[in-house]
Design a protein around this motif. Sequence first.
Motif, PDB file in Angstrom:
ATOM      1  N   GLY A  65      30.890 -50.608 -24.858  1.00  0.00           N
ATOM      2  CA  GLY A  65      30.657 -51.060 -23.521  1.00  0.00           C
ATOM      3  C   GLY A  65      30.876 -50.171 -22.392  1.00  0.00           C
ATOM      4  O   GLY A  65      30.679 -50.497 -21.287  1.00  0.00           O
ATOM      5  N   ALA A  66      31.281 -49.025 -22.675  1.00  0.00           N
ATOM      6  CA  ALA A  66      31.344 -47.894 -21.687  1.00  0.00           C
ATOM      7  C   ALA A  66      30.117 -47.450 -21.030  1.00  0.00           C
ATOM      8  O   ALA A  66      28.879 -47.535 -21.734  1.00  0.00           O
ATOM      9  N   VAL A  67      29.997 -47.206 -19.822  1.00  0.00           N
ATOM     10  CA  VAL A  67      28.857 -46.985 -19.030  1.00  0.00           C
ATOM     11  C   VAL A  67      28.997 -45.199 -18.638  1.00  0.00           C
ATOM     12  O   VAL A  67      29.775 -44.720 -18.035  1.00  0.00           O
ATOM     13  N   GLU A  68      27.840 -44.617 -19.007  1.00  0.00           N
ATOM     14  CA  GLU A  68      27.882 -43.253 -18.859  1.00  0.00           C
ATOM     15  C   GLU A  68      27.398 -42.594 -17.399  1.00  0.00           C
ATOM     16  O   GLU A  68      26.404 -43.449 -16.743  1.00  0.00           O
ATOM     17  N   LEU A  69      28.351 -41.870 -16.724  1.00  0.00           N
ATOM     18  CA  LEU A  69      27.617 -41.422 -15.314  1.00  0.00           C
ATOM     19  C   LEU A  69      28.078 -39.563 -15.607  1.00  0.00           C
ATOM     20  O   LEU A  69      28.147 -39.495 -16.616  1.00  0.00           O
ATOM     21  N   LEU A  70      27.693 -39.235 -14.427  1.00  0.00           N
ATOM     22  CA  LEU A  70      27.974 -37.486 -14.693  1.00  0.00           C
ATOM     23  C   LEU A  70      28.662 -37.181 -13.117  1.00  0.00           C
ATOM     24  O   LEU A  70      28.141 -37.316 -12.255  1.00  0.00           O
ATOM     25  N   MET A  71      29.868 -36.632 -13.322  1.00  0.00           N
ATOM     26  CA  MET A  71      30.479 -36.414 -12.150  1.00  0.00           C
ATOM     27  C   MET A  71      30.453 -34.899 -12.180  1.00  0.00           C
ATOM     28  O   MET A  71      30.453 -34.272 -12.837  1.00  0.00           O
ATOM     29  N   PRO A  72      30.813 -34.503 -10.803  1.00  0.00           N
ATOM     30  CA  PRO A  72      30.567 -33.041 -10.443  1.00  0.00           C
ATOM     31  C   PRO A  72      31.599 -32.105 -11.028  1.00  0.00           C
ATOM     32  O   PRO A  72      33.114 -32.558 -11.286  1.00  0.00           O
ATOM     33  N   LEU A  73      31.526 -30.920 -11.259  1.00  0.00           N
ATOM     34  CA  LEU A  73      32.107 -29.807 -11.754  1.00  0.00           C
ATOM     35  C   LEU A  73      33.038 -29.402 -10.676  1.00  0.00           C
ATOM     36  O   LEU A  73      34.328 -29.100 -10.866  1.00  0.00           O
ATOM     37  N   VAL A  74      32.591 -29.416  -9.470  1.00  0.00           N
ATOM     38  CA  VAL A  74      33.340 -28.913  -8.202  1.00  0.00           C
ATOM     39  C   VAL A  74      33.928 -29.949  -7.632  1.00  0.00           C
ATOM     40  O   VAL A  74      33.113 -30.870  -7.150  1.00  0.00           O
ATOM     41  N   GLN A  75      35.051 -30.294  -7.338  1.00  0.00           N
ATOM     42  CA  GLN A  75      35.969 -31.315  -6.526  1.00  0.00           C
ATOM     43  C   GLN A  75      36.540 -30.834  -5.268  1.00  0.00           C
ATOM     44  O   GLN A  75      37.176 -30.171  -5.311  1.00  0.00           O
ATOM     45  N   PRO A  76      36.481 -31.668  -4.237  1.00  0.00           N
ATOM     46  CA  PRO A  76      37.168 -31.438  -3.128  1.00  0.00           C
ATOM     47  C   PRO A  76      38.734 -31.513  -3.204  1.00  0.00           C
ATOM     48  O   PRO A  76      39.258 -32.511  -3.869  1.00  0.00           O
ATOM     49  N   ALA A  77      39.339 -30.703  -2.481  1.00  0.00           N
ATOM     50  CA  ALA A  77      40.817 -30.555  -2.859  1.00  0.00           C
ATOM     51  C   ALA A  77      41.429 -31.798  -2.349  1.00  0.00           C
ATOM     52  O   ALA A  77      42.591 -32.478  -2.535  1.00  0.00           O
ATOM     53  N   GLU A  78      40.950 -32.482  -1.357  1.00  0.00           N
ATOM     54  CA  GLU A  78      41.468 -33.589  -0.606  1.00  0.00           C
ATOM     55  C   GLU A  78      41.781 -34.692  -1.506  1.00  0.00           C
ATOM     56  O   GLU A  78      43.023 -35.436  -1.427  1.00  0.00           O
ATOM     57  N   LEU A  79      40.956 -34.912  -2.551  1.00  0.00           N
ATOM     58  CA  LEU A  79      41.313 -35.992  -3.499  1.00  0.00           C
ATOM     59  C   LEU A  79      42.642 -35.668  -4.226  1.00  0.00           C
ATOM     60  O   LEU A  79      43.426 -36.356  -4.427  1.00  0.00           O
ATOM     61  N   TRP A  80      42.676 -34.625  -4.666  1.00  0.00           N
ATOM     62  CA  TRP A  80      43.841 -33.866  -5.528  1.00  0.00           C
ATOM     63  C   TRP A  80      45.115 -33.874  -4.652  1.00  0.00           C
ATOM     64  O   TRP A  80      46.213 -34.142  -5.130  1.00  0.00           O
ATOM     65  N   GLN A  81      45.133 -33.644  -3.488  1.00  0.00           N
ATOM     66  CA  GLN A  81      46.098 -33.654  -2.295  1.00  0.00           C
ATOM     67  C   GLN A  81      46.453 -35.229  -2.244  1.00  0.00           C
ATOM     68  O   GLN A  81      47.922 -35.581  -2.238  1.00  0.00           O
ATOM     69  N   GLU A  82      45.563 -36.159  -2.485  1.00  0.00           N
ATOM     70  CA  GLU A  82      46.140 -37.804  -2.198  1.00  0.00           C
ATOM     71  C   GLU A  82      46.890 -37.889  -3.334  1.00  0.00           C
ATOM     72  O   GLU A  82      48.033 -38.776  -3.315  1.00  0.00           O
ATOM     73  N   THR A  83      46.822 -37.477  -4.539  1.00  0.00           N
ATOM     74  CA  THR A  83      47.698 -37.863  -5.745  1.00  0.00           C
ATOM     75  C   THR A  83      48.827 -36.807  -5.900  1.00  0.00           C
ATOM     76  O   THR A  83      49.648 -37.037  -6.862  1.00  0.00           O
ATOM     77  N   GLY A  84      49.017 -35.889  -5.171  1.00  0.00           N
ATOM     78  CA  GLY A  84      49.965 -34.667  -5.205  1.00  0.00           C
ATOM     79  C   GLY A  84      49.674 -33.815  -6.258  1.00  0.00           C
ATOM     80  O   GLY A  84      50.571 -32.840  -6.651  1.00  0.00           O
ATOM     81  N   ARG A  85      48.480 -33.784  -7.310  1.00  0.00           N
ATOM     82  CA  ARG A  85      48.356 -33.069  -8.219  1.00  0.00           C
ATOM     83  C   ARG A  85      47.615 -31.704  -7.745  1.00  0.00           C
ATOM     84  O   ARG A  85      47.884 -30.691  -8.607  1.00  0.00           O
ATOM     85  N   TRP A  86      47.420 -31.392  -6.515  1.00  0.00           N
ATOM     86  CA  TRP A  86      46.995 -30.130  -5.740  1.00  0.00           C
ATOM     87  C   TRP A  86      48.233 -29.225  -6.140  1.00  0.00           C
ATOM     88  O   TRP A  86      48.021 -28.030  -6.136  1.00  0.00           O
ATOM     89  N   GLU A  87      49.322 -29.698  -5.914  1.00  0.00           N
ATOM     90  CA  GLU A  87      50.627 -28.848  -5.648  1.00  0.00           C
ATOM     91  C   GLU A  87      51.190 -29.170  -7.370  1.00  0.00           C
ATOM     92  O   GLU A  87      51.573 -27.973  -8.048  1.00  0.00           O
TER      93      GLU A  87
END
Length: 577
Positions: A65-87
Amino acid sequence: MRASQFFISTLKEAPADAEIISHKLMMRTGMIRRLGSGIYTYMPLGLRIIRKIEKIIREEMNRSGAVELLMPLVQPAELWQETGRWEKYGPELLRIKDRHGRDFIIQPTSEEVVTDIARSVINSYRQMPVNFYHIQTKFRDERRPRFGLMRGREFTMKDAYSFDRHVEGMEKSYQIMFDTYTRIFTRIGLHFRSVAADNGTIGGTGSHEFHVIAETGEDALVYCPTSDYAANMEAAESLPPSDVRPAPAEAMQKVLTPGKKSCEDVTAFLNMPLEKSVKVIAAIRLDAAEDAPDRFAVILLRGDHDLNEIKTQKIIGPFRFAAEDEIVQYTGTPSGYLGPVGLDKKPGIAVYADHTVTVMGDFICGANEVDHHLTGVNWDRDVPLPPVIMDFRNVVEGDLSPDGKGTLAILRGIEVGHVFQLGTHYSSDMNATFLDENGKSQFMQMGCYGIGVTRIMGAAIEQNNDERGIIWPLPIAPFDIVLCPMGYERSELVRKTTDDLLAGLLEAGIDAILDDRGERPGVMFADWELIGVPHRVVIGERGLKENMLEYQGRRDDAATTVPQAEIMDFIQKKLAM
């Protein structure tokens, strides 16, 4: 498929930098070519295997029942900064800048991006559950890439992410993915085991790893042969010993141990068993201030046991091992001579002990003096028990199983899949909410699920090989069967029989290749045994005169003659086994 229209390029010897059998065999068969450190080109032969692995994964993910999409290889830092994983993610996260100086990353995983998608497109509980997945290139900047595709920097992974409105739904989605992974690895034809695991840098509340069983595996898997208990070494629980601490039988004595620092050297010097010794492991707690009374921590372990760093971090918090100058600064003694006697009285030191240590009596430990150790040490009489006594060690074979149904055994495995219960670990950080049945805003409950697509290729080889080369499980073999004609260019009878057989196999949906390269029989057989095609048919003029062909499975010791008229039925039965 004809070999003359494909690309076959084998080597007699593996490159010198190929370390493990899968790396050597993938290089020798021409399945991969090294472009840079931990970066490989998948050549036609290797790509066929990857595509077959992907096909099985897609079929089972879609079935779930999973649905396939395709997410980018390159991701903006802002999203990773939201979760703290940038650091937090560390140097394995490849950070880049665009021409405008904006920060991006080359994705090692996609929790942040998929959560951003979910918070944008999911508004109501009616839109859940949903599970998005993709098969995409990943990059992790490994400090020391090695073992070919087993620990490369660029690789292909299937990652999936489920979104549910409550914990019960997340647990149901998790179980669906657990069952799906079980079907995937079963269909691929691997001997595997699922084990309870630690969530690591992904975060969340619970997880299981899927390991291909192989003697060359990097991971130690702990299991009970008489029950269902299984965990990786990081998560395997060591039960408190049931033994009663013996009464002191010796007086504590300080003995000279010149130059002897390790427990192994000290006990050998004193002619005592290693399990009679206690070792001290010094650590710096990273979340404690410089002047905190518990910044310097020591953990006491039995001399024959190893520290479990994951368990330790959960007990004392983030830490690093203390440097030699820090050990001397806090204790006044260099490493190798530390012991618990008197250590509890020194300021700024927090003392912890593994519960196995606390039932020891008349034990050996450092004397907190260079070139000296203590023998006959006992708790309460010579040194008080540490205030914190917990499970700090790796389990060993023969330990009691945590479920009380036997003793533990250990085998080696290669991790190829991991499923996580994330809960609200990412949705709360990124404010991914929905409106529930009562119109109230709630955080989405998440799960994430990864499979190392290219790693499966290496793991399958590690599990399936012999002195001649690879032995592919049929579902992911580059070809199901190879036709090896003797004198294809010289004999009209051989050529026509081979061509007709190839046409019949292809028409029946069998992935067959005809070796029409004109190589000598010995070279031809050696190449296909090296490549690992599961089935082989030899067509020769001598056999055809008696209306016979020769069949040999890759695991067979000898060939079998098969009547020419029966060969199609024979092959189809072999492929169905």
